[in-house]
Design an enzyme around this catalytic site. Structure first.
Site, PDB file in Angstrom:
ATOM      1  N   ASP A   1       6.215 -19.685  17.121  1.00 23.78           N
ATOM      2  CA  ASP A   1       6.510 -18.559  16.240  1.00 23.78           C
ATOM      3  C   ASP A   1       5.347 -18.213  15.309  1.00 23.78           C
ATOM      4  OD1 ASP A   1       7.689 -17.068  13.938  1.00 23.78           O
ATOM      5  OD2 ASP A   1       9.578 -17.515  14.942  1.00 23.78           O
TER       6      ASP A   1
ATOM      7  N   SER B   1       7.842 -12.462  14.839  1.00 27.01           N
ATOM      8  CA  SER B   1       9.180 -12.947  15.138  1.00 27.01           C
ATOM      9  C   SER B   1      10.178 -11.789  15.210  1.00 27.01           C
ATOM     10  CB  SER B   1       9.578 -13.991  14.087  1.00 27.01           C
ATOM     11  OG  SER B   1      10.664 -14.776  14.531  1.00 27.01           O
TER      12      SER B   1
END
Length: 306
Positions: free
Chosen positions: A183, A38
């Site tokens: 993610d 991320s």
């Protein structure tokens, strides 16, 4: 000195990672290999592309973060349509503007695909929800029938940063079929293990950056309603795998940056908050370096390459 680096996720709190990177640069440290999830994946990609800490700070400060949020246009401009689209599209924002920004910044350094970088120098973590497993990019792309070297880094970076329900998931289309990817923090928000060999040894010293207090310094959560329960559930889920790996032995190689009071999705963040985050990262990195010791020779934790 050449080191490897692993950077944790944390959304907009990742400004603190930039400050920590600047502190390491000032002390003469250079990264040979980088990895992240991320927000940590963003820093890893920019470092791999050849950006300095000051260059990263400048381009992030100049960018209007709200312009990276690209909701879909609807025929009926009513508030209910946003939640209807969330149901069908699985995200409030498309994520295309974010990927375009990644492409623009990476291409400015002549970086497009993983083949443009030295083999093994960059690794990103994403989550395959279709098959319920973690993906390390670009390595695991071969399992989907995709040539890793030819895969766009901007797309891989978007996959690693795709906050569930906030951005629409990436639909990875491959010969094996379509895969829904979100993610990497869902399964490994801080992949400190990623450069270890089969025996847990490393080729060179490694520094990790984590956007939180040490585990022992964190208090318990107050759970009084369903929203608190969801936040606690998601936080526990994304950190459990990494916390199991991190021990006292690994903590000595981690820069802990306590930024829990900031929001990961605050795209209207003021310049003062960005500066405060970077200053926190810079300060914590310098404090860490005062006591960090490293020695490859005679250490059983490193694998010498001759």
């Amino acid at each position: 000195m050449l080191i490897d680096g692993v950077f944790a996720g944390g959304g907009l709190k990742g400004f603190a990672l930039v400050g920590a990177y600047q502190a390491l640069e000032e002390k003469g440290y250079r990264f040979n290999r980088v990895a992240g999830t991320s927000a940590g994946a963003i820093l890893a990609c920019f470092i791999a592309a050849g950006y300095s800490g000051k260059e990263i700070e400048q381009m992030m400060q100049e960018e209007d973060l709200k312009s990276l949020l690209d909701p879909r246009n609807t025929i009926l401009p009513i508030p209910f349509m946003k939640w209807l689209l969330l149901y069908w599209r699985m995200g409030l924002y498309q994520g295309s503007a974010l990927e375009d920004w990644f492409f623009e910044k990476l291409s400015a350094k002549g970086i497009y695909n993983f083949a443009d970088l030295p083999p093994g120098s960059l690794k990103l973590v994403a989550s395959d929800l279709t098959h319920g497993k973690m993906i390390v990019l670009p390595d695991d792309l071969v399992h989907y029938g995709i040539e890793p070297g030819m895969f766009p880094i901007a797309r891989a970076l978007r996959m690693s940063c795709n906050i569930p329900f906030f951005f629409e998931p990436v639909r990875l289309r491959a010969p094996s079929g379509e895969t829904i990817v979100v993610d990497g923090g869902v399964l490994s928000n801080f992949p400190m293990w990623i450069f270890d060999d089969a025996e847990g040894r490393r080729e060179r010293p490694l520094i990790g950056m984590k956007l939180s207090h040490r585990k022992d310094d964190m208090g318990g959560r107050e759970i009084r309603n369903a929203l608190n329960l969801f936040e606690a559930l998601f936080s526990t889920m994304k950190n459990a795998h990494d916390d199991r790996y991190i021990s006292r032995k690994h903590e000595k190689d981690i820069i802990f940056i306590p930024v829990e009071q900031y929001s990961a999705t605050q795209f209207n963040m003021e310049d003062e908050q960005k500066d405060a985050l970077m200053a926190m990262g810079w300060t914590r990195a310098n404090e860490f370096l005062r006591t960090w010791s490293h020695s490859i020779e005679g250490s059983r934790h490193f694998r010498l390459i001759v």
